[in-house]
Design a protein around this motif. Structure first.
Motif, PDB file in Angstrom:
ATOM      1  N   GLU A 153       7.093  -0.707  -4.006  1.00 58.94           N
ATOM      2  CA  GLU A 153       6.807  -1.494  -2.801  1.00 58.94           C
ATOM      3  C   GLU A 153       6.584  -0.570  -1.601  1.00 58.94           C
ATOM      4  OE1 GLU A 153      10.217  -3.952  -2.502  1.00 58.94           O
ATOM      5  OE2 GLU A 153       9.481  -5.485  -3.876  1.00 58.94           O
ATOM      6  N   ALA A 154       7.404   0.483  -1.528  1.00 59.79           N
ATOM      7  CA  ALA A 154       7.293   1.417  -0.406  1.00 59.79           C
ATOM      8  C   ALA A 154       5.963   2.168  -0.449  1.00 59.79           C
ATOM      9  CB  ALA A 154       8.460   2.399  -0.439  1.00 59.79           C
ATOM     10  N   LEU A 155       5.550   2.599  -1.667  1.00 58.40           N
ATOM     11  CA  LEU A 155       4.275   3.306  -1.789  1.00 58.40           C
ATOM     12  C   LEU A 155       3.112   2.399  -1.419  1.00 58.40           C
ATOM     13  CD1 LEU A 155       4.926   5.291  -5.105  1.00 58.40           C
ATOM     14  CD2 LEU A 155       4.751   6.237  -2.791  1.00 58.40           C
ATOM     15  N   LYS A 156       3.209   1.135  -1.783  1.00 54.55           N
ATOM     16  CA  LYS A 156       2.163   0.177  -1.428  1.00 54.55           C
ATOM     17  C   LYS A 156       2.067   0.028   0.083  1.00 54.55           C
ATOM     18  CE  LYS A 156       0.643  -4.577  -2.318  1.00 54.55           C
ATOM     19  NZ  LYS A 156       0.960  -5.849  -3.007  1.00 54.55           N
ATOM     20  N   GLU A 157       3.226  -0.036   0.747  1.00 53.95           N
ATOM     21  CA  GLU A 157       3.264  -0.167   2.206  1.00 53.95           C
ATOM     22  C   GLU A 157       2.674   1.076   2.880  1.00 53.95           C
ATOM     23  OE1 GLU A 157       3.928  -2.111   5.768  1.00 53.95           O
ATOM     24  OE2 GLU A 157       4.155  -2.876   3.714  1.00 53.95           O
ATOM     25  N   ILE A 158       2.963   2.253   2.312  1.00 49.73           N
ATOM     26  CA  ILE A 158       2.401   3.497   2.845  1.00 49.73           C
ATOM     27  C   ILE A 158       0.880   3.457   2.738  1.00 49.73           C
ATOM     28  CG2 ILE A 158       2.189   5.993   2.463  1.00 49.73           C
ATOM     29  CD1 ILE A 158       4.799   5.342   3.750  1.00 49.73           C
ATOM     30  N   LYS A 159       0.401   3.024   1.589  1.00 51.84           N
ATOM     31  CA  LYS A 159      -1.054   2.967   1.363  1.00 51.84           C
ATOM     32  C   LYS A 159      -1.717   1.988   2.326  1.00 51.84           C
ATOM     33  CE  LYS A 159      -4.465   2.322  -2.337  1.00 51.84           C
ATOM     34  NZ  LYS A 159      -4.663   2.031  -3.792  1.00 51.84           N
ATOM     35  N   ASN A 160      -1.048   0.842   2.588  1.00 50.17           N
ATOM     36  CA  ASN A 160      -1.606  -0.167   3.494  1.00 50.17           C
ATOM     37  C   ASN A 160      -1.720   0.350   4.929  1.00 50.17           C
ATOM     38  OD1 ASN A 160      -1.868  -2.014   1.423  1.00 50.17           O
ATOM     39  ND2 ASN A 160       0.134  -3.000   1.843  1.00 50.17           N
ATOM     40  N   GLU A 161      -0.838   1.279   5.301  1.00 46.62           N
ATOM     41  CA  GLU A 161      -0.822   1.795   6.674  1.00 46.62           C
ATOM     42  C   GLU A 161      -1.730   3.008   6.855  1.00 46.62           C
ATOM     43  OE1 GLU A 161       0.663   0.682   9.547  1.00 46.62           O
ATOM     44  OE2 GLU A 161       0.978  -1.146   8.358  1.00 46.62           O
ATOM     45  N   ALA A 162      -2.410   3.445   5.787  1.00 46.09           N
ATOM     46  CA  ALA A 162      -3.338   4.569   5.909  1.00 46.09           C
ATOM     47  C   ALA A 162      -4.455   4.199   6.869  1.00 46.09           C
ATOM     48  CB  ALA A 162      -3.907   4.928   4.542  1.00 46.09           C
ATOM     49  N   GLY A 163      -4.732   5.070   7.818  1.00 43.59           N
ATOM     50  CA  GLY A 163      -5.749   4.813   8.838  1.00 43.59           C
ATOM     51  C   GLY A 163      -5.223   4.050  10.036  1.00 43.59           C
ATOM     52  N   LYS A 164      -4.020   3.559   9.941  1.00 43.99           N
ATOM     53  CA  LYS A 164      -3.393   2.860  11.072  1.00 43.99           C
ATOM     54  C   LYS A 164      -2.199   3.685  11.565  1.00 43.99           C
ATOM     55  CE  LYS A 164      -3.223  -0.918   8.536  1.00 43.99           C
ATOM     56  NZ  LYS A 164      -2.942  -2.311   8.089  1.00 43.99           N
ATOM     57  N   GLN A 165      -1.096   3.581  10.854  1.00 45.44           N
ATOM     58  CA  GLN A 165       0.079   4.360  11.258  1.00 45.44           C
ATOM     59  C   GLN A 165      -0.034   5.820  10.802  1.00 45.44           C
ATOM     60  OE1 GLN A 165       3.788   2.598  10.094  1.00 45.44           O
ATOM     61  NE2 GLN A 165       5.024   4.340  10.765  1.00 45.44           N
ATOM     62  N   PHE A 166      -0.668   6.005   9.605  1.00 42.11           N
ATOM     63  CA  PHE A 166      -0.658   7.340   9.003  1.00 42.11           C
ATOM     64  C   PHE A 166      -2.077   7.907   8.857  1.00 42.11           C
ATOM     65  CE2 PHE A 166       2.857   4.899   6.836  1.00 42.11           C
ATOM     66  CZ  PHE A 166       3.872   5.409   7.632  1.00 42.11           C
ATOM     67  N   ASP A 167      -2.121   9.228   8.808  1.00 38.45           N
ATOM     68  CA  ASP A 167      -3.355   9.947   8.505  1.00 38.45           C
ATOM     69  C   ASP A 167      -3.749   9.608   7.059  1.00 38.45           C
ATOM     70  OD1 ASP A 167      -5.269  11.807   7.780  1.00 38.45           O
ATOM     71  OD2 ASP A 167      -4.269  13.510   8.741  1.00 38.45           O
ATOM     72  N   PRO A 168      -4.959   9.056   6.796  1.00 36.70           N
ATOM     73  CA  PRO A 168      -5.339   8.640   5.446  1.00 36.70           C
ATOM     74  C   PRO A 168      -5.291   9.787   4.426  1.00 36.70           C
ATOM     75  CG  PRO A 168      -6.902   7.822   7.064  1.00 36.70           C
ATOM     76  CD  PRO A 168      -6.011   8.782   7.776  1.00 36.70           C
ATOM     77  N   GLN A 169      -5.684  10.983   4.828  1.00 36.69           N
ATOM     78  CA  GLN A 169      -5.689  12.100   3.892  1.00 36.69           C
ATOM     79  C   GLN A 169      -4.275  12.557   3.550  1.00 36.69           C
ATOM     80  OE1 GLN A 169      -8.236  14.782   6.012  1.00 36.69           O
ATOM     81  NE2 GLN A 169     -10.117  13.864   5.185  1.00 36.69           N
TER      82      GLN A 169
END
Length: 660
Positions: A618-634
């Protein structure tokens, strides 16, 4: 016969009824023989002579009484069954009606309507209740010209021709009433003015008794104007048992001049008192007017100002102004040589203020002040002369004693730090002794100050490191998310840095950042850090301060200064919605972007005070969903690869992708 018999009129009436011709028409013969007839004849003759004498005396008294009544300034009426039977000239003048016209008229015809019932009541009391005499009651009469006359009346119940009658004595008091009304008007105006002021105003006679007082004085005394009359002034206002010391009223009476002073109440209040003598037309002092003002708060404020002018408000020690004055005073005194000056500076105050807040810094200053006070003698003058600087004048201290005092200060610091290792106390000390008797203490002060700064420069780096180490220890103690949080972050960050091909130097900074990025949270209250539930907006505002606080702490340590900027920016977001600077995209250092992903993942997969941990998927999914928003996608792609089993070669190198 009831009541009083009006003797003059009654007796005169009786005498007048005797036929006077009888005395002249009958001859009484004289007998020389001394028989019974002769004796009787002589007795009759003597009787008639005495009777004639009585008649003359009565007529004389009648003239006198008539003169008195007719010329009396008082209006005199006799009424019987409400009808006027007699009225003297003064009565006629009072009502403006001829004497003859008054007879047989009702006196009530002339009584003012509003006073008629009052007047009737007095007559009823006189006739029916046996009072016989009623003195001094006021009522109004209407004169023939329409004017209103105030009279003061007295009533007497008399006998008039065998029946009850009322004798009136009426004094015209119209002028007095006008004066009374004018006096009352002036008194009301005076009271209106006096009652509108905050001062207490009392009129006091020579016996220290209150004649009258204004509203404020009555309120303080807890009595009405009527109740306060006649009371001793010192019993009612200061509430004492004897005349106040330095009483201004007494002084004003005896000196005949205005006097002033201060009066202290039994309840602790302080009054400013001013007394002005009151004199009669002959210049004799009959009393005084006293004006009192409650200056208790003013006195307390003055005392506070005086205290503030001498003492430091935080530590309670003397302040710089008093210290300099004491140096000047001692410089002028003989017999105080040698004297020493001690200067002490608390190390690391700025770091404590920046990292833990000024309240903690103030607390440490108080501890430092108490420690120095415990080492020095009570006769020494210890002062706080600057933000973190203290100074003391030590009379009668030579070089040997001075060094022992410095050692006692350091020993006291060591004892304190043994018991309080969380925030160590560090003090730099300099001390100097007068080298000659005429050496100014200002010169001695400068030497002590120079020695203190030399000492401070030698230990400055060390003392800061002590503070930072203490804060890092506190951070480790809190490890507020879960046990091993910093260690897990370090592993995630280093692995991602290696996968992304970061330099050894950056990976080293990343490793250290993972351990100390939350350094600023040591100053966040525990009730916020460990709150079981979501934070309020106010609590979030406090929480968002920790990157700035942590950066300041890091700047004070040579070991952490290199990552101070990373600590400041570790909560920035890829989309620019982070804090505290609102940086966006690649303006955020790569180390902070890596830490953001690792920190979020570890927070989601471990228990928080307000929620249970998520599953790793679940946590990894949440990280992936926030790519480009909260986190650097790369960075997210690199992080996810660590859990997908992909070979490192399949991971797109960040630098290569950016180059393309």
């Amino acid at each position: 016969m009831k009541g009083f018999s009006f003797t003059p009129f009654t007796l005169i009436s009786a005498i007048k009824s005797i036929d006077r011709s009888f005395l002249n028409s009958y001859y009484i013969p004289e007998f020389k023989e001394k028989d019974e007839l002769s004796v009787l004849s002589n007795e009759v003759k003597n009787l008639l002579e005495r009777l004639e004498t009585y008649q003359r005396e009565i007529e004389d008294k009648e003239r006198k009484y008539s003169t008195v009544v007719e010329n009396s300034a008082e209006a005199i009426f006799v009424t019987q069954n409400k009808i006027i039977r007699y009225a003297n000239p003064a009565a006629s003048k009072l009502l403006g009606v001829a004497k003859e016209e008054l007879i047989s008229r009702s006196l009530e015809d002339f009584v003012f309507a509003d006073d008629l019932e009052k007047k009737k009541k007095h007559v009823v009391d006189l006739i029916n209740k046996g009072k016989k005499v009623i003195y001094g009651f006021d009522f109004r009469l209407k004169a023939a010209d329409g004017s209103i006359k105030w009279v003061e009346g007295s009533l007497v119940l008399i006998d008039w021709d065998g029946s009850d009658a009322v004798l009136y004595f009426l004094n015209d008091v119209t002028y007095r009433k006008i004066m009374e009304e004018e006096y009352q008007r002036l008194l009301d105006e005076k009271n209106l003015v006096l009652d509108g002021i905050e001062e207490l105003v009392l009129f006091i006679d020579r016996d220290m008794r209150i004649i009258t007082a204004n509203k404020k004085a009555c309120e303080v005394a807890g009595r009405s104007r009527e109740e306060i009359f006649g009371g001793k002034c010192y019993e009612l206002i200061p509430k004492g048992k004897e005349i106040c010391k330095s009483c201004p009223v007494l002084e004003a009476i005896w000196t005949k001049k205005v006097a002033a002073g201060e009066i202290y109440s039994a309840d602790g209040r302080i009054w400013s008192a001013k007394a002005t003598p009151v004199k009669d037309k002959n210049g004799k002092v009959t009393g005084a007017v006293e004006v009192l003002l409650d200056i208790t708060d003013k006195k307390k404020y003055e005392e506070r100002l005086k205290h503030m002018s001498m003492y430091d408000s935080l530590t309670g020690l003397y302040n710089r102004a008093y210290f300099e004055e004491e140096i000047n005073r001692l410089s002028l005194m003989k017999g105080k040589f040698p004297a020493a000056i001690l200067i002490a500076d608390m190390d690391g105050l700025k770091e404590i203020n920046d990292s833990m807040g000024h309240s903690k810094g103030d607390e440490m200053l108080k501890i430092c002040a108490d420690l120095l006070k415990g080492v020095l003698r009570s006769s020494d003058v210890l002062a706080r002369i600057g933000g973190d600087e203290f100074a003391a004048v030590l009379p009668g201290v030579d070089e040997e004693k001075a060094q022992k005092i410095v050692q006692r200060v350091y020993d006291a610091v060591d004892r304190y730090n043994e018991k309080h290792q969380e925030i160590p106390l560090s003090i730099s000390v300099g001390i100097a002794v007068q080298e000659r008797e005429n050496e100014p203490l200002e010169e001695t002060f400068k030497k002590a100050d120079d020695l203190m700064y030399q000492n401070k420069l030698l230990k400055q780096s060390s003392s800061r490191s002590h503070v930072v180490r203490a804060l890092l220890a506190a951070l480790k103690e809190k490890d507020f998310i879960s046990a091993g949080h910093a260690k897990r972050l370090e592993e995630y960050c280093v692995k991602m840095g290696q996968k992304m091909g970061l330099s050894f130097e950056k990976i080293a900074d990343l490793s250290l950042l993972a351990q100390v990025h939350d350094l600023g949270k040591v100053v966040i209250p525990d009730e916020i850090l460990f709150k079981k539930g979501p934070l309020s907006e106010e609590e979030w505002e406090i929480m968002r301060q920790h990157p700035v606080r942590g950066s300041r702490i890091a700047l004070s340590s040579p070991d952490l200064a290199g990552i101070a900027d990373l600590i400041l920016k570790h909560h920035e977001r890829w989309d620019g919605k982070g804090y505290p600077l609102g940086l966006k995209g690649e303006d955020i250092p790569i180390e902070c972007r890596i830490l953001a992903v690792a920190d979020a993942f570890d927070a989601m997969t471990n228990d928080r005070p307000y929620r249970r941990a998520m599953k790793k998927e679940e946590a990894l999914k949440e990280i992936k969903n926030e790519a480009g928003k909260q986190f650097d996608p790369q960075v997210v792609e690199v992080f996810l690869s660590m859990f997908t089993g992909k070979d490192d070669k399949e991971v797109i190198n960040l630098n290569e992708k950016r180059a393309n």
